[in-house]
Design an enzyme around this catalytic site. Structure first.
Site, mmCIF file in Angstrom:
data_model
loop_
_atom_site.group_PDB
_atom_site.id
_atom_site.type_symbol
_atom_site.label_atom_id
_atom_site.label_comp_id
_atom_site.label_asym_id
_atom_site.label_seq_id
_atom_site.Cartn_x
_atom_site.Cartn_y
_atom_site.Cartn_z
ATOM 1 N N ASP A 40 110.869 14.060 90.517
ATOM 2 C CA ASP A 40 110.192 15.256 90.061
ATOM 3 C C ASP A 40 109.166 14.935 89.062
ATOM 4 O O ASP A 40 108.705 16.149 88.870
ATOM 5 C CB ASP A 40 111.515 15.318 88.961
ATOM 6 C CG ASP A 40 112.753 15.393 89.484
ATOM 7 O OD1 ASP A 40 113.623 15.721 90.970
ATOM 8 O OD2 ASP A 40 114.565 15.279 89.059
ATOM 9 N N ASN A 50 125.327 9.366 99.552
ATOM 10 C CA ASN A 50 124.570 9.294 98.069
ATOM 11 C C ASN A 50 125.361 8.576 96.923
ATOM 12 O O ASN A 50 126.785 8.779 96.960
ATOM 13 C CB ASN A 50 125.498 11.205 96.984
ATOM 14 C CG ASN A 50 124.857 11.923 95.808
ATOM 15 O OD1 ASN A 50 125.599 11.189 95.669
ATOM 16 N ND2 ASN A 50 123.605 11.320 95.458
ATOM 17 N N ASP A 80 110.710 8.356 88.692
ATOM 18 C CA ASP A 80 111.430 9.658 89.437
ATOM 19 C C ASP A 80 110.439 10.901 90.333
ATOM 20 O O ASP A 80 109.863 10.834 90.657
ATOM 21 C CB ASP A 80 111.888 10.376 88.110
ATOM 22 C CG ASP A 80 112.730 9.581 87.695
ATOM 23 O OD1 ASP A 80 113.307 8.351 88.371
ATOM 24 O OD2 ASP A 80 113.797 10.242 86.201
ATOM 25 N N HIS A 135 117.521 19.011 86.105
ATOM 26 C CA HIS A 135 116.729 16.701 86.229
ATOM 27 C C HIS A 135 118.157 16.578 85.654
ATOM 28 O O HIS A 135 118.970 17.348 84.917
ATOM 29 C CB HIS A 135 115.757 16.847 85.262
ATOM 30 C CG HIS A 135 115.225 15.708 84.456
ATOM 31 N ND1 HIS A 135 116.434 15.175 83.860
ATOM 32 C CD2 HIS A 135 114.234 15.093 85.223
ATOM 33 C CE1 HIS A 135 114.897 13.645 83.759
ATOM 34 N NE2 HIS A 135 113.834 13.929 84.942
ATOM 35 N N ASP A 161 118.749 9.652 98.021
ATOM 36 C CA ASP A 161 120.295 8.616 97.953
ATOM 37 C C ASP A 161 120.724 10.340 98.500
ATOM 38 O O ASP A 161 121.684 10.884 97.623
ATOM 39 C CB ASP A 161 120.343 8.896 96.201
ATOM 40 C CG ASP A 161 121.547 8.482 96.331
ATOM 41 O OD1 ASP A 161 121.664 7.527 96.348
ATOM 42 O OD2 ASP A 161 122.411 8.688 94.912
ATOM 43 N N ARG A 190 117.171 2.590 92.355
ATOM 44 C CA ARG A 190 116.385 1.995 91.170
ATOM 45 C C ARG A 190 117.498 1.313 92.117
ATOM 46 O O ARG A 190 116.148 0.110 91.959
ATOM 47 C CB ARG A 190 116.288 2.323 90.091
ATOM 48 C CG ARG A 190 116.519 3.714 89.898
ATOM 49 C CD ARG A 190 115.990 3.966 88.330
ATOM 50 N NE ARG A 190 115.943 5.017 87.876
ATOM 51 C CZ ARG A 190 115.862 5.855 87.275
ATOM 52 N NH1 ARG A 190 117.287 5.219 86.001
ATOM 53 N NH2 ARG A 190 115.642 7.136 86.328
ATOM 54 N N ARG A 234 112.077 20.400 85.576
ATOM 55 C CA ARG A 234 112.117 20.985 87.065
ATOM 56 C C ARG A 234 112.586 22.518 86.883
ATOM 57 O O ARG A 234 113.515 22.822 85.773
ATOM 58 C CB ARG A 234 113.712 20.373 88.141
ATOM 59 C CG ARG A 234 113.214 19.597 88.150
ATOM 60 C CD ARG A 234 114.668 18.635 89.175
ATOM 61 N NE ARG A 234 115.046 19.077 90.633
ATOM 62 C CZ ARG A 234 114.739 19.210 91.281
ATOM 63 N NH1 ARG A 234 114.789 18.073 92.020
ATOM 64 N NH2 ARG A 234 115.209 19.626 92.495
ATOM 65 N N GLU A 239 121.518 4.972 81.783
ATOM 66 C CA GLU A 239 121.648 3.323 82.509
ATOM 67 C C GLU A 239 119.987 3.160 81.907
ATOM 68 O O GLU A 239 120.248 2.145 82.073
ATOM 69 C CB GLU A 239 121.823 4.024 83.545
ATOM 70 C CG GLU A 239 121.365 4.293 85.052
ATOM 71 C CD GLU A 239 120.430 5.874 84.566
ATOM 72 O OE1 GLU A 239 118.819 5.661 84.874
ATOM 73 O OE2 GLU A 239 121.052 6.536 84.203
ATOM 74 N N ASP A 240 119.041 4.188 82.465
ATOM 75 C CA ASP A 240 117.864 3.430 82.195
ATOM 76 C C ASP A 240 117.515 3.401 80.706
ATOM 77 O O ASP A 240 117.019 1.692 80.510
ATOM 78 C CB ASP A 240 116.839 4.612 82.259
ATOM 79 C CG ASP A 240 117.459 5.890 81.361
ATOM 80 O OD1 ASP A 240 118.475 6.534 81.029
ATOM 81 O OD2 ASP A 240 116.239 7.063 81.910
#
Length: 397
Positions: free
Chosen positions: A99, A73, A97, A216, A45, A81, A211, A182-183
Site C-alpha cells: 500500500d 492466503n 508494504d 489497512h 498472498d 514476509r 487506503r 507481529e512486526d
C-alpha cells in the site's frame, strides 16, 4: 537472479493491493541505488483483485531483478514476509508494504548509513499520506544509537532496513500466529539484538499511505488480537531485558500503544460482557508488568486509566472516561511553590477512595504545559541532597 550479490532485497507482501501496488512498485523502480543492486521478492498472498497478475506483468517488463511468488492466503502479513526473507539474497532486506511507497533515494541513503556505521538496523524518516505516522523519533539524524537512548521504541513497524546476515544469525522470523503486532515483535527483537541502530531524520525515506477503503491491516481485527499482540511484546521484553528501569522504559510502549486504547472512549460503548473480557485479558499483563516506574512515565490520564485496570476498578475507569468525553480540562493544582502540579481528574483527594496523590501528579513533561510551574533543576536537587546529608551527618549543637 543476477550473479553479483545485491545490496538490498525489497520484500513486498501484497494482498488485495490494487491500485496502490502500482505506485509502490514505481517507487522501487525509481530508486537511485542502481537496478543491479536491488532484488525484489514480491509475494501475492492469495489476492483476487489482480494483484498477482500485476506483479507478474511488472516483473516481465522492469529492469529490476524480480521474483514473484503466488500462494494461498496465509491470514496475515507475517507469512508473506517470511517467504520473502527466506528467498532473499541481498546484504540487507527492506520490508515494503504494497500500500505504501519508498521516498526518492531511500535505499541508497539507508545502505550508505548502515555501511558507514556498521549498524544492523536503519530507520528512515516516515511521512503519512492520509495516515498519521509516529513522529517522536525523527528529531535528528543519529548515526548510531540503541533502543534505550532514543525514541525508536515508538516505531516498531517492519518498514526498515535490516542487515540480512544479522537476521539469519539470530534465526529471526515474523510470528505467524499473530494477526496484528507481529512486526512490533520482530522489530523490538531486532533493536535489542542489534549492534547499533541508525536513524535518518532529515530525508523522507518512506510514505505510509492510508487506503481510502480503510482496509489497512493494522486497523482490522477484534480486541482479543490486540491483547495477543500486547502479551507477546511484553513477554519478549521481559525475556530479553532484566527487571529494572531499562525494562520499564521499554514496557511503556506496549502499555501505551497497544493496551491503553482498549480502555479508551470505545470502552464506554462496549457491552458489559466485553468490558469484563477486556479486564480479564488485561489482568495477567498488569500483574506481571505494571510497575511504578512504568506508571510515572505516563501522562496523568493514561496512568489513572491503567491503574484502575490494574486494581480492577472499572467504576473509577468509567468516571475518568466520562470526564474525558466532555473534553473538559482538569483543574491544575500547583503546590510546593509551583514545583508540583496535580491534575484534578475525578476522585482526586476523595477520602472515600483513598487514592494516593501520586496518581494525579504530573511529571515534568506534562507539568511544563501549566502556567506557573517551576521545574526543579539538577543543581537544585543536588543542593537539597547536600543539605539533607549535612543534617544527617552533623549533630545538632
Amino acid at each position: 537472479m543476477s550473479l553479483a550479490q545485491p545490496d538490498v532485497t525489497v520484500v513486498v507482501g501484497a494482498y488485495e493491493a490494487m491500485p496502490y501496488l502500482v505506485a509502490c512498485l514505481d517507487s522501487v523502480e525509481a530508486q537511485t541505488l542502481g537496478h543491479d543492486r536491488i532484488e525484489v521478492i514480491a509475494v501475492d498472498d492469495g489476492s483476487t483483485d489482480g494483484t498477482g497478475e500485476y506483479l507478474e506483468e511488472f516483473a516481465a517488463r522492469t529492469p529490476l531483478d524480480v521474483m514473484v511468488v503466488r500462494q494461498d492466503n496465509s491470514g496475515g502479513p507475517g507469512g508473506p514476509r517470511n517467504v520473502g526473507l527466506g528467498k532473499a539474497t541481498g546484504r540487507y532486506v527492506f520490508f515494503l508494504d504494497a500500500d505504501d511507497r519508498l521516498g526518492p533515494e531511500a535505499l541508497e541513503r539507508m545502505v550508505a548509513m548502515a555501511d558507514r556505521n556498521g549498524t544492523d538496523v536503519v530507520l528512515g524518516r516516515v511521512e503519512g499520506v492520509n495516515r498519521k505516522p509516529p513522529t517522536s523519533m525523527w528529531g535528528r539524524t543519529l548515526e548510531r544509537t540503541d533502543v534505550f537512548s532514543s525514541n525508536i521504541k515508538f516505531t516498531l513497524s517492519a518498514q526498515k532496513l535490516f542487515r540480512r546476515g544479522f537476521l539469519e544469525r539470530h534465526g529471526m522470523r515474523f510470528d505467524e500466529s499473530l494477526w496484528t503486532g507481529e512486526d512490533a515483535l520482530f522489530t523490538m527483537e531486532a533493536y535489542l539484538r542489534a549492534d547499533g541502530v541508525s536513524v535518518i531524520a532529515d530525508h523522507t525515506c518512506y510514505y505510509l499511505v492510508g487506503r481510502e477503503d480503510g482496509k489497512h491491516v493494522t486497523k482490522t481485527g477484534s480486541h482479543t488480537l490486540r491483547f495477543d499482540s500486547a502479551r507477546a511484546l511484553m513477554n519478549l521484553i521481559a525475556d530479553m531485558v532484566p527487571a529494572g528501569a531499562r525494562r520499564d522504559a521499554l514496557m511503556v510502549r506496549p502499555f501505551l500503544v497497544t493496551l491503553l486504547p482498549q480502555f479508551g472512549p470505545k470502552f464506554l460503548k462496549d457491552s458489559e460482557a466485553v468490558r469484563r473480557e477486556k479486564l480479564a485479558l488485561a489482568k495477567p499483563l498488569m500483574d506481571a508488568h505494571w510497575t511504578g516506574e512504568v506508571a510515572h512515565r505516563l501522562r496523568v490520564h493514561e496512568r489513572l486509566r491503567l491503574q484502575f485496570v490494574a486494581s480492577e476498578r472499572p467504576d473509577l475507569l468509567l468516571e475518568v472516561l466520562e470526564f474525558m468525553r466532555t473534553k473538559k480540562t482538569p483543574e491544575a493544582v500547583l503546590e510546593k511553590g509551583g514545583r508540583r502540579v496535580y491534575f484534578a481528574y475525578p476522585r482526586f483527594r476523595d477520602r472515600a477512595t483513598g487514592l494516593p496523590d501520586s496518581l494525579y501528579l504530573a511529571e515534568p513533561r506534562e507539568a511544563r504545559e501549566v502556567s506557573g510551574y517551576r521545574e526543579v533543576g539538577v543543581d537544585q536537587l543536588l543542593r537539597r541532597a547536600v543539605r539533607k546529608a549535612r543534617r544527617v551527618l552533623i549533630p545538632a549543637a
